[in-house]
Design a protein around this motif. Structure first.
Motif, PDB file in Angstrom:
ATOM      1  N   SER A 192       0.887  -1.162   0.000  1.00 18.67           N
ATOM      2  CA  SER A 192       0.000   0.000   0.000  1.00 18.67           C
ATOM      3  C   SER A 192       0.925   1.212   0.000  1.00 18.67           C
ATOM      4  CB  SER A 192      -0.913  -0.009   1.230  1.00 18.67           C
ATOM      5  OG  SER A 192      -1.757   1.118   1.205  1.00 18.67           O
ATOM      6  N   CYS A 193       1.402   1.537  -1.178  1.00 19.18           N
ATOM      7  CA  CYS A 193       2.599   2.382  -1.283  1.00 19.18           C
ATOM      8  C   CYS A 193       2.335   3.837  -0.890  1.00 19.18           C
ATOM      9  CB  CYS A 193       3.150   2.314  -2.708  1.00 19.18           C
ATOM     10  SG  CYS A 193       4.720   3.182  -2.845  1.00 19.18           S
ATOM     11  N   GLU A 194       3.101   4.285   0.092  1.00 17.94           N
ATOM     12  CA  GLU A 194       3.113   5.687   0.498  1.00 17.94           C
ATOM     13  C   GLU A 194       4.557   6.145   0.632  1.00 17.94           C
ATOM     14  OE1 GLU A 194       0.674   6.375   3.919  1.00 17.94           O
ATOM     15  OE2 GLU A 194      -1.165   5.892   2.810  1.00 17.94           O
ATOM     16  N   ILE A 195       5.400   5.609  -0.240  1.00 18.33           N
ATOM     17  CA  ILE A 195       6.833   5.886  -0.144  1.00 18.33           C
ATOM     18  C   ILE A 195       7.135   7.354  -0.424  1.00 18.33           C
ATOM     19  CG2 ILE A 195       9.059   5.394  -1.262  1.00 18.33           C
ATOM     20  CD1 ILE A 195       7.994   2.484  -1.642  1.00 18.33           C
ATOM     21  N   CYS A 196       6.431   7.927  -1.384  1.00 21.61           N
ATOM     22  CA  CYS A 196       6.716   9.320  -1.747  1.00 21.61           C
ATOM     23  C   CYS A 196       5.501  10.184  -1.412  1.00 21.61           C
ATOM     24  CB  CYS A 196       7.095   9.409  -3.227  1.00 21.61           C
ATOM     25  SG  CYS A 196       5.689   9.574  -4.333  1.00 21.61           S
ATOM     26  N   PRO A 197       5.617  11.498  -1.575  1.00 22.61           N
ATOM     27  CA  PRO A 197       4.507  12.381  -1.180  1.00 22.61           C
ATOM     28  C   PRO A 197       3.209  12.175  -1.963  1.00 22.61           C
ATOM     29  CG  PRO A 197       6.559  13.618  -1.336  1.00 22.61           C
ATOM     30  CD  PRO A 197       6.840  12.268  -1.909  1.00 22.61           C
ATOM     31  N   ARG A 198       3.243  11.448  -3.065  1.00 22.04           N
ATOM     32  CA  ARG A 198       1.985  11.168  -3.782  1.00 22.04           C
ATOM     33  C   ARG A 198       1.060  10.293  -2.940  1.00 22.04           C
ATOM     34  NH1 ARG A 198       2.205  14.835  -7.869  1.00 22.04           N
ATOM     35  NH2 ARG A 198       3.956  14.499  -9.271  1.00 22.04           N
ATOM     36  N   ARG A 199       1.647   9.390  -2.157  1.00 21.55           N
ATOM     37  CA  ARG A 199       0.894   8.489  -1.262  1.00 21.55           C
ATOM     38  C   ARG A 199      -0.282   7.824  -1.989  1.00 21.55           C
ATOM     39  NH1 ARG A 199       1.045  11.275   4.660  1.00 21.55           N
ATOM     40  NH2 ARG A 199       0.503   9.147   5.197  1.00 21.55           N
ATOM     41  N   CYS A 200       0.026   7.187  -3.123  1.00 16.42           N
ATOM     42  CA  CYS A 200      -1.011   6.597  -3.983  1.00 16.42           C
ATOM     43  C   CYS A 200      -1.763   5.458  -3.306  1.00 16.42           C
ATOM     44  CB  CYS A 200      -0.383   6.051  -5.252  1.00 16.42           C
ATOM     45  SG  CYS A 200       0.588   7.223  -6.195  1.00 16.42           S
ATOM     46  N   GLY A 201      -1.079   4.710  -2.450  1.00 20.25           N
ATOM     47  CA  GLY A 201      -1.706   3.525  -1.862  1.00 20.25           C
ATOM     48  C   GLY A 201      -1.737   2.333  -2.788  1.00 20.25           C
ATOM     49  N   THR A 248      13.758   7.304  -5.628  1.00 17.26           N
ATOM     50  CA  THR A 248      12.757   7.552  -4.583  1.00 17.26           C
ATOM     51  C   THR A 248      11.737   6.418  -4.443  1.00 17.26           C
ATOM     52  OG1 THR A 248      12.950   9.908  -5.029  1.00 17.26           O
ATOM     53  CG2 THR A 248      10.993   9.186  -3.809  1.00 17.26           C
ATOM     54  N   HIS A 249      11.183   5.985  -5.564  1.00 19.59           N
ATOM     55  CA  HIS A 249      10.088   5.007  -5.515  1.00 19.59           C
ATOM     56  C   HIS A 249      10.570   3.602  -5.173  1.00 19.59           C
ATOM     57  CE1 HIS A 249      11.657   5.788  -9.481  1.00 19.59           C
ATOM     58  NE2 HIS A 249      11.250   4.623  -9.906  1.00 19.59           N
ATOM     59  N   PHE A 250      11.891   3.420  -5.066  1.00 19.27           N
ATOM     60  CA  PHE A 250      12.445   2.145  -4.592  1.00 19.27           C
ATOM     61  C   PHE A 250      13.212   2.331  -3.282  1.00 19.27           C
ATOM     62  CE2 PHE A 250      12.366   1.396  -9.298  1.00 19.27           C
ATOM     63  CZ  PHE A 250      11.392   0.413  -9.277  1.00 19.27           C
ATOM     64  N   ALA A 290       1.667   6.720  -9.427  1.00 19.09           N
ATOM     65  CA  ALA A 290       2.187   7.779 -10.301  1.00 19.09           C
ATOM     66  C   ALA A 290       3.586   7.476 -10.817  1.00 19.09           C
ATOM     67  CB  ALA A 290       2.185   9.112  -9.552  1.00 19.09           C
ATOM     68  N   CYS A 291       4.340   6.657 -10.096  1.00 21.52           N
ATOM     69  CA  CYS A 291       5.715   6.338 -10.540  1.00 21.52           C
ATOM     70  C   CYS A 291       5.731   5.277 -11.628  1.00 21.52           C
ATOM     71  CB  CYS A 291       6.578   5.915  -9.367  1.00 21.52           C
ATOM     72  SG  CYS A 291       5.972   4.451  -8.500  1.00 21.52           S
ATOM     73  N   ARG A 292       4.624   4.571 -11.822  1.00 17.83           N
ATOM     74  CA  ARG A 292       4.395   3.669 -12.963  1.00 17.83           C
ATOM     75  C   ARG A 292       5.216   2.385 -12.963  1.00 17.83           C
ATOM     76  NH1 ARG A 292       3.688   7.524 -18.220  1.00 17.83           N
ATOM     77  NH2 ARG A 292       2.792   9.294 -17.156  1.00 17.83           N
ATOM     78  N   ASN A 343      -0.986  -1.140  -4.605  1.00 18.21           N
ATOM     79  CA  ASN A 343      -0.371  -2.412  -4.214  1.00 18.21           C
ATOM     80  C   ASN A 343       0.601  -2.817  -5.318  1.00 18.21           C
ATOM     81  OD1 ASN A 343       0.411  -4.947  -3.486  1.00 18.21           O
ATOM     82  ND2 ASN A 343      -1.647  -5.689  -3.023  1.00 18.21           N
ATOM     83  N   ARG A 344       1.807  -2.364  -5.198  1.00 13.91           N
ATOM     84  CA  ARG A 344       2.808  -2.595  -6.251  1.00 13.91           C
ATOM     85  C   ARG A 344       3.258  -4.058  -6.267  1.00 13.91           C
ATOM     86  NH1 ARG A 344       6.971   2.188  -5.194  1.00 13.91           N
ATOM     87  NH2 ARG A 344       8.106   1.140  -6.901  1.00 13.91           N
ATOM     88  N   ARG A 345       3.045  -4.782  -5.184  1.00  9.29           N
ATOM     89  CA  ARG A 345       3.341  -6.223  -5.179  1.00  9.29           C
ATOM     90  C   ARG A 345       2.371  -6.984  -6.080  1.00  9.29           C
ATOM     91  NH1 ARG A 345       8.203  -6.839  -3.374  1.00  9.29           N
ATOM     92  NH2 ARG A 345       8.533  -5.989  -1.326  1.00  9.29           N
TER      93      ARG A 345
HETATM   94  S1  SF4 Z   1       4.156   7.517  -6.894  1.00  7.45           S
HETATM   95 FE1  SF4 Z   1       4.980   5.439  -6.646  1.00  7.45          FE
HETATM   96  S2  SF4 Z   1       6.352   5.628  -4.869  1.00  7.45           S
HETATM   97 FE2  SF4 Z   1       5.006   7.384  -4.805  1.00  7.45          FE
HETATM   98  S3  SF4 Z   1       3.320   6.725  -3.462  1.00  7.45           S
HETATM   99 FE3  SF4 Z   1       2.705   6.379  -5.603  1.00  7.45          FE
HETATM  100  S4  SF4 Z   1       3.181   4.225  -5.993  1.00  7.45           S
HETATM  101 FE4  SF4 Z   1       4.342   4.888  -4.153  1.00  7.45          FE
END
Ligand code: SF4
Length: 304
Positions: free
Chosen positions: A8-17, A110-112, A27-29, A19-21
């Motif tokens: 539930s990705c909130e790694i960067c300020p976009r905080r998209c949520g 950033t996104h990793f 937004a980082c695609r 599930n990259r798994r």
């Molecule tokens: S842009 Fe990527 S790294 Fe940032 S919160 Fe969204 S999915 Fe996570």
């Protein structure tokens, strides 16, 4: 068990949520496995990073900022690249050291970022001695940076915008100015004093980059005014190399021009007037596209 930041990705300020798994992308695609477009020596960073042999750049695919004028749009959009395991990524760092790199320069990591807490200690345990450079757009969550404390030797962020409207127009990030200020404060807290070795190569510290955009002198003026308040803690790199990329001019006509020499000279003069001494400036001709490397998976796959 440690938290899986990618479900539930909130790694960067976009905080998209996202599930990259599970194959979702935000937004980082890109998904959860690190994807690289190139790893190799690069001579076009600041001299304290490139030195005589080159900076060991590792280009990650995908980008959480997605600026409309991006010079590396194909990798920023996640269109090119190859997934690698954390173990292979650590080996790539070691291969760059063996090739003579002065540092390992993580470009758009950033996104990793959470993976670096695994990969950097792994590379160190295998013998890596080079400084690690974190080279990003400056749009970072403080919490994410704090988890990297003690692992990153040199922070190399952009500071793109003081103007929130410009940040919204070009990067869909109206909060960029306040977010980037907080991120930069954390970077300086981790690396408060620049340290050069005997050859003038940066071993620890913070270098802040700012790219002058066409028609946006006022934004750059305000960025430099802010960075001057940090001039005793950071190096400042003022860049004139903006290159209009195909397709951008139809939506953003003002971005179809190169920056005017007189605007860049005026910006540098302003920085000097504010007492900025630890700075890098670019000579004429720095806007050639040849400075953009080929994203052809060089250095990504193990040698047969
Ligand atoms: S842009 Fe990527 S790294 Fe940032 S919160 Fe969204 S999915 Fe996570």
């Amino acid at each position: 068990m440690s938290k899986d930041f990618f479900t539930s990705c909130e790694i960067c300020p976009r905080r998209c949520g996202a599930n990259r798994r599970a194959g979702e992308t935000g937004a980082c695609r890109v998904g959860a496995d690190p994807v690289l477009a190139r790893a190799g020596l690069h001579a076009w960073e600041e001299p304290c990073l490139s030195g005589t042999r080159g900076s060991g750049t590792v280009f990650f695919s995908g980008c959480s900022l997605g600026c409309v004028y991006c010079q590396n749009a194909r990798i920023a959009g996640g269109e090119v690249g190859h997934p690698v395991s954390p173990s292979r990524l650590a080996d790539i760092f070691l291969e760059l050291e063996a090739a003579g790199a002065h540092n390992v320069n993580l470009v758009t990591p950033t996104h990793f970022a959470p993976l670096l807490s695994e990969v950097i200690p792994l590379a160190r345990s295998r013998g890596l001695t080079l400084p690690i450079v974190y080279n990003s757009g400056g749009y970072e969550r403080v919490e994410t940076l704090r988890a990297l404390a003690g692992l990153i030797d040199v922070y190399l962020p952009d500071f793109k915008y003081a103007d929130a409207a410009l940040a919204a127009r070009y990067s869909s990030a109206p909060d960029y100015p306040e977010v980037a200020r907080a991120a930069l404060a954390e970077m300086i807290a981790q690396q408060p004093t620049p340290v050069l070795d005997g050859d003038g190569l940066l071993q620890r510290g913070v270098i802040v980059r700012h790219l002058l955009l066409p028609g946006a002198y006022r934004n750059s003026h305000d960025v430099v005014k802010y960075l001057a308040t940090l001039r005793h803690a950071v190096y400042i790199s003022l860049m004139s190399q903006y290159t209009p990329m195909a397709g951008v001019s139809s939506r953003f006509p003002e971005l179809s021009e190169r920056v005017r020499d007189k605007d860049y000279r005026r910006l540098v003069a302003y920085a000097v007037r504010l007492g900025i001494e630890r700075a890098y400036v670019q000579e004429g001709g720095a806007a050639e596209e040849s400075f953009i490397p080929a994203f052809d998976l060089t250095g990504v796959l193990p040698k047969e």
